[in-house]
Design an enzyme around this catalytic site. Structure first.
Site: not given
Ligand SMILES: *Cc1c(COP(=O)(O)O)cnc(C)c1O
Length: 376
Positions: A44, A271
Site C-alpha cells: 500500500k 531559521y
Molecule cells: C498496513 C497493513 C499491514 C502491514 O502492516 P506492517 O506493520 O507494515 O507490516 C497488514 N495488514 C493490514 C490490514 C494493513 O493495513
C-alpha cells in the site's frame, strides 16, 4: 543539472527481505510440524514510498500482494503481476466491483454494506473474500457479535456463486509492543474456531516476526501473513532494529553538500537561529529539506552520514535544505556525498526516532519531487 538529491530503491534488498521472512516462517512451521503460511506482501501507499513497479519486481516470489488502492492494484496487473491481489479495505462503492471483477482482485469485507453490494453485483466470476473480524482494534471489521451472521451470509453468497474462497481475517493493534496479541487472538479464535475452514490471515510485520507460530497452518486451513514494513528493511518495533532480523534497507535517500559555511563561536545557522556554534566550526548545507520528505521535526543531533562518516544535523530543517556539522569530516566540501537514510546509514528508523515518528511515515512521505532510481 538537477538538484543532487535522489532516492535509490534496491530491488534485490526487497527480494532479500522477502526471503528472510520466508525463511523465518518456514523454520517456525517446521518446528511446529505444520504448514508454513503464504505471504501477502503489503505494498500500500505506493509500496511504502518505494514504487509499485519496484515492489512487483522485488516481491516476485511472494504468493500475493496486498494494498488499498484500486489504482495500485491495476498498476500491479499492468506491471505483469498475475497472482492474488488483496484489497485490504475492500471496495468502497458498487462501481469498484467492476474493477475487482475485471482485474480478478480479492477483497477484504469488513462491513454489512459491502455484503449488500456483493449481493446486488453482476459479476463475471466469483470474488475471493477475507471476512474481517474486529477483535479489539475497533477500526475495521464486524464485531464479535455480528461476525457469525456475516459469515453465514457470506456462505450463502458462496453457495449462490457470488463469493469464491471465504477466509477470516483480523488485525492486531499491539503486536509491536508489550501488550502483544494474546487478547485479540483469543477473541479471533473464540469467534471463528467452529466455522467452516478457509484461509486465515492475522499477522502484520510485528506479529510475523515475533509471533509467527500463530500463523502456522494445517492442510485444511491455509494461513497468510501480511508483512509490510519489514519487507522494506525497516523495523515495526521501537525496541529492535531491522538489522537484528537480517533485513536490509531497500530505500536510500542521498544528496550532496552544496555549500559550506565557516562559523565563529556564537554564530547561528538556519531559521529561528535554533543552533548556535559554541566554538569555530564548519557546517555543510545539504540539498534536502522537508519538501523532499525529510522530517522538519528532526532535531539537532539527528544522525547523517557525510562521505561515509557519521555526523549530526544542526539547526532547523528548512524546505529545501538542512545543515550538518562537518567537524568530524574536515575533508568534506561542496559535492561531498550525504546519506540521509539507507544503505550507508543512518537507518530510517533512527531518523524517525529523532523526529518523534516512525520509519513508516518517513518512507511513505518521500516527496514526488525526489527522483527515484531503481537499483538491481
Ligand atoms: C498496513 C497493513 C499491514 C502491514 O502492516 P506492517 O506493520 O507494515 O507490516 C497488514 N495488514 C493490514 C490490514 C494493513 O493495513
Amino acid at each position: 543539472m538537477p538538484r543532487p538529491i535522489s532516492a535509490t530503491v534496491s530491488v534485490s534488498a526487497l527480494a532479500h527481505n522477502l526471503a528472510a521472512v520466508r525463511r523465518h516462517l518456514d523454520q517456525t512451521a517446521a518446528a511446529a510440524s505444520g504448514v508454513a503460511p503464504s505471504i501477502w506482501a503489503v505494498i500500500k501507499a505506493n509500496a511504502y514510498g518505494h514504487g509499485i513497479e519496484q515492489a512487483v519486481a522485488g516481491f516476485s516470489k511472494a504468493q500475493g500482494l496486498a494494498m488499498l488502492d484500486l489504482d495500485e492494484a491495476v498498476r500491479c496487473r499492468e506491471a505483469g503481476w498475475g497472482g492474488p491481489i488483496l484489497l485490504l479495505e475492500g471496495f468502497f462503492n458498487p462501481s469498484d466491483l467492476d474493477i475487482v471483477d475485471r482485474y480478478h482482485l480479492s477483497v477484504t469485507v469488513h462491513q454489512r454494506e459491502q455484503l449488500d453490494m456483493l449481493a446486488r453485483a453482476r459479476l463475471s466470476r466469483r470474488v475471493d473474500i477475507m471476512l474481517k473480524l474486529n477483535s479489539g482494534m475497533n477500526r475495521l471489521g464486524f464485531s464479535p457479535a455480528a461476525y457469525p451472521a456475516a459469515h453465514e451470509r457470506a456462505l450463502l453468497l458462496q453457495q449462490q456463486g457470488v463469493i469464491g474462497s471465504l477466509g477470516k481475517m483480523t488485525h492486531f493493534a499491539c503486536a509491536d509492543g508489550p501488550q502483544g496479541i494474546t487478547e485479540q487472538l483469543a477473541v479471533f479464535n473464540s469467534v471463528t474456531h467452529k466455522m467452516a475452514a478457509g484461509p486465515i490471515s492475522v499477522c502484520n510485520s510485528a506479529a510475523t516476526l515475533r509471533f509467527a507460530e500463530v500463523a502456522v497452518g494445517s492442510e485444511a486451513q491455509a494461513h497468510w501473513v501480511r508483512p509490510g514494513i519489514c519487507l522494506y528493511g525497516a523495523s515495526p518495533f521501537a525496541d529492535a532494529e531491522a538489522a537484528a532480523f537480517g533485513l536490509k534497507p531497500a530505500m536510500s535517500l542521498r544528496s550532496e553538500i552544496i555549500a559550506v559555511q565557516e562559523l565563529k563561536a556564537g554564530d547561528s545557522v538556519g531559521y529561528g537561529a535554533l543552533f548556535r556554534a559554541d566554538r569555530p566550526m564548519r557546517v555543510g548545507i545539504v540539498a534536502c529539506g522537508y519538501a523532499d520528505g525529510y522530517p522538519r521535526h528532526a532535531a539537532t543531533g539527528t544522525p547523517v552520514v557525510v562521505a561515509g562518516i557519521r555526523t549530526r544535523l544542526v539547526g532547523r530543517v528548512s524546505m529545501d535544505m538542512l545543515i550538518v556539522d562537518l567537524d568530524p569530516i574536515p575533508a568534506a566540501g561542496v559535492g561531498a556525498p550525504v546519506s540521509l537514510w539507507g544503505e550507508e546509514g543512518p537507518s530510517v528508523d533512527e531518523v524517525a526516532l529523532a523526529a518523534g515518528t516512525i520509519g513508516y511515515e518517513l518512507l511513505c512521505a518521500l516527496a514526488p519531487r525526489v527522483p527515484v532510481a531503481r537499483d538491481a
